[in-house]
Design a protein around this motif. Structure first.
Motif, short mmCIF file in Angstrom:
data_model
loop_
_atom_site.label_atom_id
_atom_site.label_comp_id
_atom_site.label_asym_id
_atom_site.label_seq_id
_atom_site.Cartn_x
_atom_site.Cartn_y
_atom_site.Cartn_z
N TRP A 34 -26.91 -14.12 12.29
CA TRP A 34 -27.46 -13.17 13.52
C TRP A 34 -28.09 -13.91 14.33
O TRP A 34 -28.34 -14.25 15.42
CB TRP A 34 -28.20 -11.67 12.48
N ASP A 83 -22.77 -9.25 13.35
CA ASP A 83 -22.37 -8.82 14.81
C ASP A 83 -21.49 -10.10 15.48
O ASP A 83 -21.58 -10.76 15.40
CB ASP A 83 -23.51 -8.36 14.65
N ARG A 121 -28.34 1.32 23.24
CA ARG A 121 -27.61 -0.11 22.81
C ARG A 121 -26.60 -0.23 22.89
O ARG A 121 -25.15 -0.33 22.85
CB ARG A 121 -28.24 -0.20 21.01
N LYS A 156 -22.57 -6.21 4.97
CA LYS A 156 -24.41 -5.82 6.24
C LYS A 156 -23.98 -4.32 6.30
O LYS A 156 -22.78 -4.81 7.25
CB LYS A 156 -24.93 -6.43 6.29
N ASP A 179 -24.73 -1.62 9.33
CA ASP A 179 -25.95 -1.59 10.42
C ASP A 179 -25.62 0.03 10.74
O ASP A 179 -23.55 0.79 10.68
CB ASP A 179 -25.72 -2.50 11.00
N ASN A 193 -26.86 1.27 14.35
CA ASN A 193 -28.17 0.46 15.66
C ASN A 193 -28.39 1.79 17.28
O ASN A 193 -28.17 1.32 17.66
CB ASN A 193 -27.41 -0.52 16.74
N CYS A 195 -28.63 -1.47 6.98
CA CYS A 195 -29.51 -1.12 8.33
C CYS A 195 -29.25 -0.63 8.66
O CYS A 195 -28.07 -0.02 9.05
CB CYS A 195 -29.03 -3.15 7.91
N GLY A 242 -32.53 -3.43 10.89
CA GLY A 242 -33.81 -2.74 10.60
C GLY A 242 -33.48 -2.10 9.08
O GLY A 242 -32.74 -1.71 8.46
N TRP A 279 -31.60 -4.23 4.65
CA TRP A 279 -32.53 -4.99 5.14
C TRP A 279 -33.55 -4.79 5.74
O TRP A 279 -33.42 -3.44 6.57
CB TRP A 279 -31.63 -5.75 6.50
N ASP A 291 -36.24 -5.57 11.52
CA ASP A 291 -35.43 -6.42 12.19
C ASP A 291 -36.65 -7.27 12.83
O ASP A 291 -36.74 -8.76 12.97
CB ASP A 291 -34.68 -5.86 13.43
C1 GLA Z 1 -29.31 -4.88 14.18
C2 GLA Z 1 -29.52 -5.87 12.60
C3 GLA Z 1 -29.55 -6.95 12.74
C4 GLA Z 1 -28.56 -7.56 13.39
C5 GLA Z 1 -27.87 -6.70 15.19
C6 GLA Z 1 -26.40 -7.09 15.23
O1 GLA Z 1 -30.02 -5.52 14.79
O2 GLA Z 1 -30.69 -4.95 12.30
O3 GLA Z 1 -29.69 -7.78 11.78
O4 GLA Z 1 -27.50 -7.15 12.49
O5 GLA Z 1 -28.21 -5.01 14.56
O6 GLA Z 1 -26.12 -6.30 16.17
#
Ligand code: GLA
Length: 728
Positions: free
Chosen positions: A336, A367, A441, A474, A476, A478, A524, A527, A543, A546
């Motif tokens: 990333w 991603d 986002r 992983k 995520d 967001n 995640c 983060g 995770w 971030d």
């Molecule tokens: C989030 C995650 C990052 C990364 C991005 C990808 O912010 O915490 O580590 O994976 O998404 O879009």
């Protein structure tokens, strides 16, 4: 051990070092007797004194006896709307519109082993190490039944609680509050410790003196959140890291939550914790039931470190599951921060080749590998490989050839409007009919309260996961929830959407872990926005933030350590200047901090200088030697970097106390500075320890009672010192 005394109607729940007590009083209310250091099997009646208090009324059957009041008594799980004016455990709307439930004791069950909570993550029992108590209360007017569950993990000093609501009446009722726990505290003053933060600075401890009135720690973001964490500690005002009464309450839940702590008119303190009632309601039809998430309660009189240790061990052994629960996780590289969306097959292979030559064990493609996903404006929802950018099968093969595992990033609950999925199913996104939903986002949420949506996304993602040798994912998340409305639910059930969303997410997680038992799942949410015991049931690591700046990470990992073990903390060495702060910190510091969690690298390794590559190689070798200590050892906070921001010290000690890794970092160097002495902890007083890399031999008692004075360095901020001790 659970002991019921029939004569006095007292339940005593004993763990190795604690006792938890409740009893039934004359009118059938279940009172809280005691929770604290272990005591004999006696009724703790001397704690209660009943007086006729103004404006604190009495149950109808009490007649002229004005001493007992629900408004003043310590209760196990409160009724609602009948005269206890403190924060309540539950809330209902009955068919007639009234909002009362009068919960009286009906009966109990005691059995070996742990109760289960269908659909929700919960602690589990390994080898008959726990016993369960079920206590049933009922409102005789409506037939609402409340079953309180307690699992007593004797050796771990943890008691888990959960509540099941059952409608044994004929009329539908609405629950608008269903807390998992109510704890009427022992007499005394209690400080509240909680963990607040923001994206890129999660879980910062804050200690407050509980005032009269209510302190409320909560999230209504649909996740446990970056801003608050579903873990609170109530501590005696004199409690320190090494001494003093500490009660922990940790919710095993990843959605909207609240912890409410109230000090009442008589200085009595009550804690309730559970799903956030601000964003929750649930229709309970006749015969239906509702399960609350679980809470893990812990008590120690030995201060914060001991409390943390209890939670660390419990999460590692009784929450986390699967192949990687206690085994060392592969050292990973994630692309990333190295490439963001700008990668192709060649670039990825170049990083993978470099990684393999450095000793890295897992290559993670983040991603951007799917749909039309070259930035964060499009593609979420389209879980098929973007062949123009990457040939997944070949990439995985190449990575495997290089002797590494291959892993992938997903974000299943989300959708971009610019995606094929959204075009085909615009009604699958959470939005309120007639209103334009807000974006975050540039993405919307999928309605995970609907099974067909979860099924569809699961099928898409699982077919990618089955298409080649993927051994890590992983997961995520967001954005926060907003505009919640489900087209699949009637008007009266819209209050259920957010909890149903979480249940849908857990269903997805359960399928993923069941169908792909060899995959290491890392949680995640931008983060650490969903860093909680609920997620840890599915993913043994998360995770952590971030923010990959090592200096900042010291504070984030410090705060996280109060509730969560280092084995749950994903932590990476990233490039300098750091992408979140612009700070330049040394490779040594970045390594030392990342090695205090589950180590990874997140940078374009092909850009490293030769000397840096040598450092990475060395770090990985060192890590392999210390990883077991970090994963399974006892963790000690040896300083408080919030109170004293000049330095931070922490250590890991093996269970047999033969090995110890101490980390010390000057956060802020000062000219002609005072000396800093740190007392080590958890060593054997009589043992002698060799300091690795030197001829020095130091005694355990000397290091614990006299301490170790760190040399003054003039290396600038962020100079790390690692001391590795091994018993001679
Ligand atoms: C989030 C995650 C990052 C990364 C991005 C990808 O912010 O915490 O580590 O994976 O998404 O879009």
């Amino acid at each position: 051990m659970i002991i019921y005394n029939e004569n006095e109607k007292v339940f005593n729940l004993h763990t190795k070092n604690t006792t938890y007590q409740m009893y039934v009083e004359q009118y059938g209310y279940l009172l809280h007797g005691y929770y604290g250091r272990r005591v004999a099997d006696v009724k703790m009646e001397q704690l209660q004194n009943y007086y006729d208090r103004g404006f604190s009324g009495n149950p109808n059957q009490a007649g002229k006896d004005r001493l007992f009041s629900l408004d003043t008594a310590a209760q196990e799980y409160t009724s609602c709307g009948i005269g206890d004016y403190r924060v309540s455990s539950c809330g209902v709307i009955n068919r007639d519109g009234s909002t009362a439930a009068d919960l009286r004791y009906v009966g109990y069950k005691i059995y070996e082993g742990k109760y289960a909570i269908p659909g929700l993550p919960a602690a589990y029992d390994n080898n008959d190490e726990c016993e369960t108590l079920e206590v049933t209360l009922e409102d005789p007017y409506t037939g609402l039944r409340v079953v309180l569950y307690y699992a007593v993990f004797e050796a771990q000093d943890i008691i888990t609680r959960n509540v099941r609501f059952e409608n044994a009446g004929v009329d539908t009722l609405t629950l608008n509050r269903a807390m998992s726990v109510c704890l009427d505290m022992q007499p005394g003053d209690w400080d509240v410790m909680h963990f607040h933060g923001r994206h890129c600075m999660e879980r910062q401890p804050e200690r407050l003196r509980q005032p009269h009135g209510i302190t409320r720690i909560s999230s209504k973001r649909g996740t446990s959140s970056h801003q608050h964490n579903p873990f609170v500690i109530l501590a005696s005002p004199e409690a320190t890291e090494t001494n003093g009464d500490c009660y922990g309450a940790m919710l095993v839940y990843s959605g909207d939550f609240a912890a409410e702590i109230e000090m009442d008119q008589f200085n009595q303190t009550r804690l309730v914790m559970g799903i956030n009632s601000e964003t929750f309601s649930w229709q309970l039809e006749s015969g239906a039931s509702f399960e609350t998430p679980e809470v893990l309660l812990g008590f120690t009189h030995e201060g914060f470190s001991a409390l943390s240790g209890m939670y660390h061990r419990f999460i590692r052994n009784n929450i986390c599951r699967g192949k990687y629960k206690n085994t060392r996780r592969p050292v990973l590289v994630n692309n990333w921060e190295g490439t963001y969306f700008d990668f192709n097959q060649e670039k990825l292979i170049a990083i993978a080749e470099e990684a393999s030559s450095l000793g890295i064990e897992l290559f993670v493609l983040d991603d951007g590998w799917f749909g039309k996903r070259d930035d964060d404006y499009s593609g979420l929802g389209d879980w098929y490989v973007n062949e123009k950018k990457v040939q997944l099968e070949k990439l995985a093969e190449r990575v495997n050839e290089l002797g590494m595992k291959f892993g992938l990033w997903i974000e299943p609950e989300m959708v971009n409007e610019d995606s094929n999925l959204y075009k085909a199913h615009p009604d699958w996104a959470l939005k309120i009919p007639g209103r334009a939903p807000g974006r975050s986002r540039y993405q919307l949420l999928l309605d995970f309260s609907r099974k067909e949506v979860v099924d569809y996304v699961y099928n898409q993602i699982s077919s990618v996961l089955s298409s080649c040798n993927i051994e890590y994912v992983k997961w995520d998340f967001n954005r926060s929830l907003a505009d919640t409305y489900s087209l699949a639910l009637p008007k009266a059930r819209q209050g259920e959407v957010r909890h149903r969303f979480v249940l849908g997410m857990y269903d997805f997680a359960e399928r993923l872990t069941r169908d792909f038992p060899n995959i290491l799942l890392e949680g995640c949410s931008g983060g650490g926005g969903r860093f909680d015991a609920g997620m840890l049931y599915y993913s043994p690591q998360i995770w952590c933030s971030d923010d990959t700046d090592a200096m900042e990470r010291i504070l984030i990992q410090y705060g996280t350590s109060f509730g969560y073990p280092a084995s749950s903390v994903g932590s990476h060495v990233s490039a300098v200047p750091n992408h979140q702060t612009g700070r330049i910190s040394s490779m040594e510091l970045r390594g030392a901090v990342a090695m205090s969690g589950m180590l990874g690298y997140e940078l374009d390794l092909t850009k490293l200088k030769r000397a840096e590559k040598a450092q990475v190689r060395k770090q990985i070798q060192t890590y392999k030697k210390t990883a077991d200590l970090v994963m399974n050892g006892e963790y000690y906070r040896l300083s408080d970097p919030i109170k004293n921001p000049d330095y931070c010290a922490w250590s890991f000690v093996s269970e047999d106390k033969k090995k110890c890794l101490v980390n010390f970092v000057y956060l802020h160097v000062r000219a002609n500075a005072p000396l800093i002495n740190v007392r080590f902890r958890g060593l054997k007083p009589d043992a002698y320890y060799k300091v690795r890399g030197t001829e020095q031999v130091l005694n355990g008692a000397a290091l614990m009672y006299g301490g170790y004075t760190f040399p003054i360095t003039m290396e600038g901020d962020g100079y790390p010192i690692q001391i590795y001790l091994e018993e001679k």
